[in-house]
Design an enzyme around this catalytic site. Structure first.
Site, mmCIF file in Angstrom:
data_model
loop_
_atom_site.group_PDB
_atom_site.id
_atom_site.type_symbol
_atom_site.label_atom_id
_atom_site.label_comp_id
_atom_site.label_asym_id
_atom_site.label_seq_id
_atom_site.Cartn_x
_atom_site.Cartn_y
_atom_site.Cartn_z
ATOM 1 N N ASN A 45 0.833 -1.211 0.000
ATOM 2 C CA ASN A 45 0.000 0.000 0.000
ATOM 3 C C ASN A 45 0.864 1.257 0.000
ATOM 4 O O ASN A 45 0.589 2.218 -0.723
ATOM 5 C CB ASN A 45 -0.903 0.029 1.238
ATOM 6 C CG ASN A 45 -2.024 -0.983 1.189
ATOM 7 O OD1 ASN A 45 -2.315 -1.558 0.145
ATOM 8 N ND2 ASN A 45 -2.667 -1.214 2.314
ATOM 9 N N ARG A 364 -10.580 -4.726 -13.627
ATOM 10 C CA ARG A 364 -9.397 -5.501 -13.242
ATOM 11 C C ARG A 364 -9.747 -6.983 -13.325
ATOM 12 O O ARG A 364 -10.722 -7.423 -12.714
ATOM 13 C CB ARG A 364 -8.952 -5.180 -11.814
ATOM 14 C CG ARG A 364 -8.558 -3.732 -11.568
ATOM 15 C CD ARG A 364 -7.946 -3.564 -10.178
ATOM 16 N NE ARG A 364 -7.872 -2.175 -9.773
ATOM 17 C CZ ARG A 364 -6.910 -1.328 -10.132
ATOM 18 N NH1 ARG A 364 -5.948 -1.761 -10.925
ATOM 19 N NH2 ARG A 364 -6.909 -0.077 -9.716
ATOM 20 N N ARG A 394 -5.426 1.697 -13.074
ATOM 21 C CA ARG A 394 -4.045 1.911 -12.638
ATOM 22 C C ARG A 394 -3.363 0.623 -12.198
ATOM 23 O O ARG A 394 -3.905 -0.141 -11.415
ATOM 24 C CB ARG A 394 -4.009 2.933 -11.507
ATOM 25 C CG ARG A 394 -2.598 3.345 -11.089
ATOM 26 C CD ARG A 394 -2.644 4.451 -10.073
ATOM 27 N NE ARG A 394 -3.041 5.708 -10.672
ATOM 28 C CZ ARG A 394 -3.733 6.655 -10.044
ATOM 29 N NH1 ARG A 394 -4.140 6.440 -8.801
ATOM 30 N NH2 ARG A 394 -4.027 7.781 -10.643
ATOM 31 N N HIS A 424 -15.756 2.433 -14.338
ATOM 32 C CA HIS A 424 -15.512 1.637 -13.134
ATOM 33 C C HIS A 424 -16.731 0.786 -12.772
ATOM 34 O O HIS A 424 -16.690 -0.001 -11.832
ATOM 35 C CB HIS A 424 -15.152 2.591 -11.982
ATOM 36 C CG HIS A 424 -14.604 1.928 -10.767
ATOM 37 N ND1 HIS A 424 -15.268 1.910 -9.559
ATOM 38 C CD2 HIS A 424 -13.443 1.250 -10.557
ATOM 39 C CE1 HIS A 424 -14.549 1.259 -8.667
ATOM 40 N NE2 HIS A 424 -13.439 0.853 -9.236
ATOM 41 N N TYR A 458 -11.695 -10.169 -1.135
ATOM 42 C CA TYR A 458 -12.428 -8.907 -1.047
ATOM 43 C C TYR A 458 -13.886 -9.205 -0.754
ATOM 44 O O TYR A 458 -14.484 -10.092 -1.368
ATOM 45 C CB TYR A 458 -12.381 -8.134 -2.371
ATOM 46 C CG TYR A 458 -11.069 -7.497 -2.740
ATOM 47 C CD1 TYR A 458 -9.858 -7.944 -2.215
ATOM 48 C CD2 TYR A 458 -11.025 -6.453 -3.647
ATOM 49 C CE1 TYR A 458 -8.657 -7.356 -2.577
ATOM 50 C CE2 TYR A 458 -9.828 -5.853 -4.023
ATOM 51 C CZ TYR A 458 -8.650 -6.319 -3.492
ATOM 52 O OH TYR A 458 -7.465 -5.738 -3.860
ATOM 53 N N ARG A 552 -13.998 2.035 5.344
ATOM 54 C CA ARG A 552 -12.774 1.250 5.543
ATOM 55 C C ARG A 552 -11.516 2.106 5.523
ATOM 56 O O ARG A 552 -10.643 1.975 6.357
ATOM 57 C CB ARG A 552 -12.656 0.188 4.443
ATOM 58 C CG ARG A 552 -11.458 -0.742 4.629
ATOM 59 C CD ARG A 552 -11.116 -1.487 3.363
ATOM 60 N NE ARG A 552 -10.402 -0.645 2.416
ATOM 61 C CZ ARG A 552 -10.522 -0.727 1.095
ATOM 62 N NH1 ARG A 552 -11.350 -1.584 0.564
ATOM 63 N NH2 ARG A 552 -9.823 0.069 0.304
ATOM 64 N N HIS A 580 -14.732 -4.270 0.789
ATOM 65 C CA HIS A 580 -14.754 -3.563 -0.491
ATOM 66 C C HIS A 580 -16.164 -3.224 -0.960
ATOM 67 O O HIS A 580 -16.342 -2.435 -1.882
ATOM 68 C CB HIS A 580 -14.039 -4.433 -1.547
ATOM 69 C CG HIS A 580 -13.736 -3.744 -2.824
ATOM 70 N ND1 HIS A 580 -14.437 -3.992 -3.990
ATOM 71 C CD2 HIS A 580 -12.808 -2.813 -3.139
ATOM 72 C CE1 HIS A 580 -13.934 -3.246 -4.964
ATOM 73 N NE2 HIS A 580 -12.951 -2.513 -4.480
#
Length: 694
Positions: A45, A364, A394, A424, A458, A552, A580
């Site tokens: 991270n 993703r 990204r 997204h 997740y 979160r 998530h």
């Protein structure tokens, strides 16, 4: 108009506190390699934070940009440096504590000089057979310029001398990523690769003597800025951008503790990194690479017992997934429930002769994606396949670029997004033609990516429906917006950003404000940053609305602040799974429950195409209500945010409530009941009873 800075927590410092909560999992009573896994996550991270957020602040500072009503870039950079230099000691203490416990479990991390004679012999053989052929020794002098270093690359900097030269020489050895971070000398015995290389420096540079050495690692600006032009050129532009990423400015140096000032000055002079962005570590560098040890199969006894996600009613291997969805809406909660129905939705459609069209978005995906293989099979079979592949996701750009080309080669119609926006949203649509010629529409909408790997760790909500207004009308309109020309960018049942979600959420908050003390809002999300949403929540709090937020990560809203947020509670859940899912509840809305791909951030609400889905079927509300209730009651994984920006652990060991463990246990119980008696109705009744009575 931007809010006053004293009414908001700083975005960057809020993120750093989230990462601190990740690191503090190491203090919990969990298996040893799970503690080490949190060290890996923390460091990974932090790498991304420096590559993107710190790099961006440095660019703003260099350009002299000072946004109104915000902390200046320099103030933020100084605050970040102070925070991280202080926290480095915490990281090191956790690391050495974990390594000491691992030694008791017969797992060792030793340098070359700590090995037995026999082990050193094997390490030497490994050096000459495997390391020497791929390492890159580099002289640095007037005829050998300092080399460009890849982002997150790992190297040794050296000071050498010889009997024939009056002056010292500087040199480097780049250690490529093809080498494992650790050499496994024996079962449970790991040797950092740099300690083996250091032992043989004088063989790599014959005739020279090693005077000083230090391992170091560099971080570069990895944010890609692409001026989007014609869609036909976008793939080329992205490929150029990925090459430029490797040349981004250096923003951080990590170096082993004890490195001389001479070596540090040598590096900083060439890399142009500010001294405060040089971090010295007592630990091995690149701790994110300790995933090699965490994932070692021979050490699995030091990890959590693997939980196997379950397939629950109404899904059944003996019934077509389309028959199930046509009969009723279905809501699943991964990773407690299996991702398999999501993959099957696409795989079964690709094989079904009734299927005439598959459309979906991909943000993703894993490197060996079953879903993409199914889409390629469907396209090869002559089905109409339309896929929105977001090339600007990204750090997934290269993977997505590869799959986009593969899909195109298979005959799919691939869309690369809309200029100026990221897509997204998580949507899939299947259209089937019945015997009478009529068309049936089926849809999946989710809060998470179409990625089978992340779906195991997740937490996300998956929603399946054949509701005509959603599966046909709105989703067809959504893909028309993506692939063609469309003046009307409003959906009827679903809400889409940047045109609808923010306004819809603000209206629902306003409705609760009008209800005053009878109003209630519960919002679960990853991040809360948007000024307008925060301002509306403050106003609702002042009207007496009971507001509970499960955030979160980043939270810029200040709770329990007199005159602004006295009725707002904020908690963060950090545990075995990454929280998530985005779930929203508004007591006086119709319907009351929503799921979304969007967080409450300007980028999601104003610069991305996102979807918020109302859960129309009230029979599914209890499931979402229980997820929220469990998390709000959690006293094992939860941290509560106070008005001073401090997250305090919510802990009650007399009546422990671990929301993630409870959901694992509950889902397993329903699954066992179902498998034992093959009684789908009984399993459904158990589920309803749990959600209504617990």
């Amino acid at each position: 108009m931007k809010m006053r800075r004293d009414l908001l927590f700083n975005r960057e410092l809020s993120w750093l506190k989230f990462n601190t909560r990740v690191l503090n999992q190491c203090s919990k009573n969990i298996p040893l390699l799970e503690k080490l896994r949190f060290v890996v996550i923390y460091c990974t991270n932090l790498d991304e934070f420096y590559m993107i957020r710190v790099a961006g602040l440095k660019q703003l500072f260099a350009a002299g940009v000072v946004p109104a009503n915000e902390i200046s870039p320099l103030e933020q950079l100084n605050a970040i440096r102070e925070y991280l230099h202080h926290e480095k000691e915490t990281l090191e203490n956790y690391y050495f504590s974990i390594m000491k416990e691992l030694e008791n479990a017969k797992v060792y991390l030793k340098n070359y000089n700590e090995l037995t004679r026999n082990q050193r012999g094997k390490a030497k053989e490994y050096f000459f057979s495997t390391i020497v052929p791929v390492i890159v020794p580099i002289a640095v002098d007037s005829t050998h310029p300092f080399p460009p270093l890849n982002n997150l690359s790992f190297s040794l900097v050296l000071k050498l001398s010889s009997d024939t030269d009056k002056h010292h020489k500087f040199a480097m050895i780049r250690i490529p990523r093809v080498l494992p971070r650790f050499y496994e000398a024996d079962t449970g015995l790991f040797v950092p690769i740099e300690s083996i290389v250091k032992e043989h420096i004088e063989e790599i540079f014959p005739g020279y003597k090693l005077e000083q050495s230090a391992a170091f690692r560099v971080t570069r600006n990895a944010d890609i800025v692409i001026e989007e032009e014609e869609a036909d050129d976008f793939m080329m532009l992205l490929e150029q951008g990925l090459k430029l990423r490797r040349k981004g400015a250096y923003v951080r140096i990590q170096i082993e503790q004890g490195a001389s000032d001479e070596l540090k000055n040598f590096l900083s002079s060439h890399l142009k990194v500010f001294n405060k962005d040089i971090y010295e570590y007592r630990t091995p560098l690149a701790l994110s690479s300790m995933l090699q040890i965490v994932n070692n199969k021979e050490l699995s006894h030091l990890c959590h017992i693997s939980y196997i996600p379950k397939i629950l009613p109404p899904f059944d291997e003996n019934m077509s997934i389309f028959d199930v969805i046509e009969k009723q809406d279905v809501l699943c909660y991964q990773p407690y429930e299996s991702f398999d129905p999501v993959a099957s939705f696409i795989k079964d459609a690709s094989k079904d002769p009734r299927t005439i069209s598959i459309r979906m978005t991909l943000y993703r995906v894993e490197k060996n994606s079953q879903i993409i293989r199914a889409l390629m099979d469907a396209a090869n079979d002559g089905k109409q396949v339309t896929v929105m592949v977001e090339l600007k996701a990204r750090f997934d750009e290269e993977n997505n670029l590869y799959w986009a080309k593969e899909l195109e080669n298979a005959g799919a119609h691939v869309v690369y997004g809309i200029a100026g926006f990221k897509v997204h949203a998580k949507i899939a649509q299947v259209i089937r033609q019945m015997d009478d010629g009529s068309l049936k529409f089926y849809a999946h909408l989710g809060t998470g990516n179409y990625n089978g790997n992340t779906a195991k760790v997740y937490t996300d909500v998956s929603f399946f429906t054949s509701n005509f207004d959603i599966a046909n009308t709105d989703i067809t309109a959504f893909f028309t917006i993506l692939t063609g020309y469309c003046k009307n960018k409003q959906l009827r049942v679903l809400s889409m950003s940047p045109f609808q979600i923010k306004e819809k959420v603000l209206r629902m908050i306003k409705t609760e404000s009008l209800a005053g003390k009878n109003g209630e809002i519960i919002m679960k999300m990853n991040s809360l940053v948007d000024d307008d949403i925060i301002k509306a929540l403050y106003e609702a709090s002042n009207k007496g609305v009971n507001i509970k937020l499960i955030v979160r990560g980043i939270c810029c809203l200040i709770p329990k602040m007199k005159g602004h947020s006295e009725n707002i509670r904020v908690i963060s859940i950090v545990g075995k799974y990454l929280e998530h899912a985005r779930i929203f509840y508004f007591k006086h809305a119709t319907p009351q429950y929503y799921i979304s791909s969007a967080d409450m951030m300007p980028r999601n609400l104003e610069r991305r195409l996102e979807i918020m889905t109302p859960i129309l079927n009230e029979s599914l509300h209890a499931k979402l209500a229980e997820i929220l209730r469990l998390q709000l009651s959690d006293n094992q994984l939860a941290y509560e945010l106070d008005e001073n920006g401090i997250y305090k652990r919510v802990e009650n060991n007399e009546n422990p409530i671990d929301s993630q463990a409870i959901l694992e246990s509950y889902i397993s119980g329903i699954y066992k009941s179902f498998k034992k008696g093959r009684d789908k109705e009984k399993a459904n009744q158990l589920a309803q009873k749990f959600f209504r009575e617990n």
